[in-house]
Write an enzyme that holds these catalytic residues in place. Structure first.
Site, short mmCIF file in Angstrom:
data_model
loop_
_atom_site.label_atom_id
_atom_site.label_comp_id
_atom_site.label_asym_id
_atom_site.label_seq_id
_atom_site.Cartn_x
_atom_site.Cartn_y
_atom_site.Cartn_z
N ASP A 9 -0.75 63.32 37.03
CA ASP A 9 0.51 63.68 37.70
C ASP A 9 0.36 63.97 39.19
OD1 ASP A 9 2.45 63.51 35.65
OD2 ASP A 9 1.73 65.37 34.77
N HIS A 28 -6.62 69.89 32.83
CA HIS A 28 -6.31 69.03 31.69
C HIS A 28 -6.92 69.62 30.43
CE1 HIS A 28 -5.77 65.43 29.24
NE2 HIS A 28 -4.87 65.08 30.16
C1 LIG Z 1 0.45 64.05 31.88
C2 LIG Z 1 0.02 65.44 31.70
O1 LIG Z 1 0.55 66.13 30.88
S1 LIG Z 1 -1.31 65.95 32.61
C3 LIG Z 1 -1.06 67.71 32.72
C4 LIG Z 1 0.12 68.01 33.61
N1 LIG Z 1 0.30 69.46 33.77
C5 LIG Z 1 -0.01 70.10 34.91
O2 LIG Z 1 -0.48 69.54 35.87
C6 LIG Z 1 0.30 71.58 34.91
C7 LIG Z 1 -0.87 72.40 35.43
N2 LIG Z 1 -1.96 72.39 34.50
C8 LIG Z 1 -1.97 73.22 33.40
O3 LIG Z 1 -1.06 74.01 33.20
C9 LIG Z 1 -3.13 73.13 32.44
O4 LIG Z 1 -4.29 72.70 33.10
C10 LIG Z 1 -2.83 72.21 31.24
C11 LIG Z 1 -1.52 72.58 30.58
C12 LIG Z 1 -2.75 70.76 31.71
C13 LIG Z 1 -3.97 72.33 30.24
O5 LIG Z 1 -3.92 73.62 29.73
P1 LIG Z 1 -5.13 74.26 28.94
O6 LIG Z 1 -5.90 73.23 28.24
O7 LIG Z 1 -4.60 75.35 28.10
O8 LIG Z 1 -5.97 74.84 30.15
P2 LIG Z 1 -7.45 75.40 30.10
O9 LIG Z 1 -7.69 76.14 28.83
O10 LIG Z 1 -8.38 74.30 30.43
O11 LIG Z 1 -7.46 76.42 31.31
C14 LIG Z 1 -8.65 77.08 31.64
C15 LIG Z 1 -8.41 78.03 32.77
O12 LIG Z 1 -8.03 77.30 33.93
C16 LIG Z 1 -6.77 77.75 34.40
N3 LIG Z 1 -6.01 76.60 34.83
C17 LIG Z 1 -5.86 75.44 34.17
N4 LIG Z 1 -5.07 74.62 34.87
C18 LIG Z 1 -4.73 75.29 35.99
C19 LIG Z 1 -3.92 74.98 37.08
N5 LIG Z 1 -3.30 73.79 37.18
N6 LIG Z 1 -3.77 75.88 38.06
C20 LIG Z 1 -4.39 77.07 37.98
N7 LIG Z 1 -5.17 77.43 36.96
C21 LIG Z 1 -5.33 76.55 35.97
C22 LIG Z 1 -6.12 78.38 33.19
O13 LIG Z 1 -5.13 79.31 33.58
C23 LIG Z 1 -7.29 79.03 32.52
O14 LIG Z 1 -7.62 80.21 33.21
P3 LIG Z 1 -8.06 81.53 32.42
O15 LIG Z 1 -9.27 81.10 31.63
O16 LIG Z 1 -8.32 82.50 33.51
O17 LIG Z 1 -6.90 81.85 31.54
O1 LIG Z 2 -3.14 64.15 27.19
C1 LIG Z 2 -2.54 65.13 27.66
O2 LIG Z 2 -2.62 66.28 27.20
C2 LIG Z 2 -1.67 64.97 28.84
C3 LIG Z 2 -1.85 63.68 29.55
O3 LIG Z 2 -2.73 63.51 30.35
C4 LIG Z 2 -0.94 62.60 29.22
O4 LIG Z 2 -0.08 62.75 28.36
O5 LIG Z 2 -1.05 61.53 29.84
#
Ligand SMILES: CC(=O)SCCNC(=O)CCNC(=O)[C@H](O)C(C)(C)COP(=O)(O)OP(=O)(O)OC[C@H]1O[C@@H](n2cnc3c(N)ncnc32)[C@H](O)[C@@H]1OP(=O)(O)O
Ligand SMILES: O=C([O-])CC(=O)C(=O)O
Length: 373
Positions: free
Chosen positions: A309, A258
């Site tokens: 999710d 997140h």
């Molecule tokens: C309702 C919602 O929108 S909740 C989010 C739903 N989305 C997902 O579940 C998709 C999977 N998750 C992700 O892609 C990301 O965690 C996001 C998009 C939610 C957040 O992205 P960011 O804030 O840019 O991630 P963040 O900077 O914290 O990532 C840090 C590290 O963890 C890794 N990481 C973060 N999430 C994941 C994941 N789900 N799986 C594997 N690696 C991950 C990143 O690749 C990054 O690695 P690096 O430093 O080697 O490049």
């Molecule tokens: O806040 C975010 O980036 C994603 C999330 O958890 C939501 O939209 O519920």
């Protein structure tokens, strides 16, 4: 110019009274999400997000009646759904298009004042449940259903989807899921809605743009992908190797991580418990056990925790909901938050127009096409 902040991480782009995240605490207009999830009805939460206070009894009854009387759709929308179904359009694509199409049938779509905004928001919130349920039924060759006056918003959605009035337990679970997904500060789809209406365009444009952003797998689209992953894994004995391979290939694992919560998403515990109960009741406990194992491995190996999710996927799956409806269902709830932010943006608007640092070529001269290599 100042440094570029990738993904606008940590940037404060607006003030809001709608919701707040402080550490692991999520509040809607000052009420803790735990308090609301345990006690409130989704209709009360919508009112809260739009008015920054809970309704009294009379206001709630009036609001429920307004939602109910606006749930019906123009039959021409059903004809569109037949086309979408024939073209195998993803329901989230269908929802995005039909949110826009709703404006065609709203003779007051272009009205622009406070009262018109609240009335329009009510019409959109009312109709979004009908859009998702009707789309699902039309593509199964079934008649869309009209809502029942005696049912809540949550129960009506399930009724219009399945054709059966849900049990109290089903209604309660779905009501909680709607509350948990309703708003989340300046997430990507909400920010999209605010950017869109900051041009003073209409509300339908705002929710249509937001639906487009929610659809992506890094945001609301992740819940459908979680179920795809669980189906690919198939059974408990494959969890370890599947997840390890993803980690080795540096692939994203859906439903984890997140932007804001680094110590865990406060909504996940409710969905986890709901998933435990409902998978057990429906004889699908292995799905829950697999989910828990995935979460253990990711926490241990990557320090990643489940977001909203992750467990919602098995909850919806166990309720018998088709997987490609998971994100549209997220939208049925989140539209309340988008509308709250749109109302707030209109109230105190300044066009959202940041800057970009140009990193491309400079000083080039035009060459006629016949002279280009
Ligand atoms: C309702 C919602 O929108 S909740 C989010 C739903 N989305 C997902 O579940 C998709 C999977 N998750 C992700 O892609 C990301 O965690 C996001 C998009 C939610 C957040 O992205 P960011 O804030 O840019 O991630 P963040 O900077 O914290 O990532 C840090 C590290 O963890 C890794 N990481 C973060 N999430 C994941 C994941 N789900 N799986 C594997 N690696 C991950 C990143 O690749 C990054 O690695 P690096 O430093 O080697 O490049
Ligand atoms: O806040 C975010 O980036 C994603 C999330 O958890 C939501 O939209 O519920």
């Amino acid at each position: 110019m100042a440094d570029v902040i990738r993904g606008l991480e940590g940037v404060l782009a607006t003030e809001t009274k709608v919701s707040s995240i402080v550490g692991q605490q999520l509040t809607y207009a000052g009420y803790d999400i735990d308090d609301l999830t345990e006690n409130a009805k989704f209709e009360e939460v919508i009112f809260l997000l739009w008015h920054f206070r809970l309704p009294n009894e009379q206001e709630l009854e009036e609001f429920k009646a307004q939602l109910l009387e606006n749930m019906e759709l123009n039959p021409r929308i059903y004809e569109h759904f037949e086309d979408y179904a024939a073209d195998h359009v993803h329901p989230m694509t269908g929802l995005r298009t039909s949110l826009s199409y709703l404006a065609h049938f709203d003779p007051r779509a272009e009205e622009f004042n406070d009262e018109a905004h609240f009335n329009k928001a009510t019409r959109i919130q009312a109709k979004v449940a009908s859009l998702v349920a009707a789309f699902a039924r039309v593509r199964q060759g079934k008649e869309p259903l009209k809502p029942k006056a005696e049912l809540s918003y949550a129960a009506n959605f399930l009724y219009m989807l399945f054709g059966e009035v849900p049990t109290d337990v089903q209604e309660e679970a779905f009501n909680k899921a709607l509350i948990l997904h309703a708003d989340h500060e300046l997430n990507a789809s909400t920010f999209t809605a605010r950017v869109c209406v900051s041009t003073l365009t209409d509300m339908y444009s705002g929710v249509t743009a937001a639906a487009g952003a929610l659809k992506g797998p890094l945001h609301g689209g992740a819940n459908e992908q979680v179920m795809k992953m669980l189906s690919e894994i198939g059974s408990m004995e494959n969890v370890e190797s599947y997840i390890q391979k993803k980690i080795d290939n540096k692939e994203k694992i859906m439903g984890f991580g997140h932007r804001v919560y680094k110590e865990g998403d406060p909504r996940a515990k409710y969905l986890k418990e709901m998933s435990r109960r409902i998978t057990d009741e429906t004889g699908q406990k292995e799905l829950y056990d697999m989910s828990v194992r995935i979460a253990e491995i990711l926490e241990e190996k990557k320090g990643l925790l489940p977001n909203v999710d992750f467990y919602s996927a098995t909850v919806y799956h166990s309720m018998g909901i088709e997987h490609d409806l998971f994100t549209p269902i997220f939208a049925v709830s989140r539209v309340s938050g988008w509308l709250a932010h749109i109302l707030e943006q209109y109230e105190n608007n300044r066009i959202i127009r940041p800057r970009a640092e140009y990193v491309g070529e400079v000083g080039r001269k035009y060459v006629p096409v016949s002279e280009r290599k």
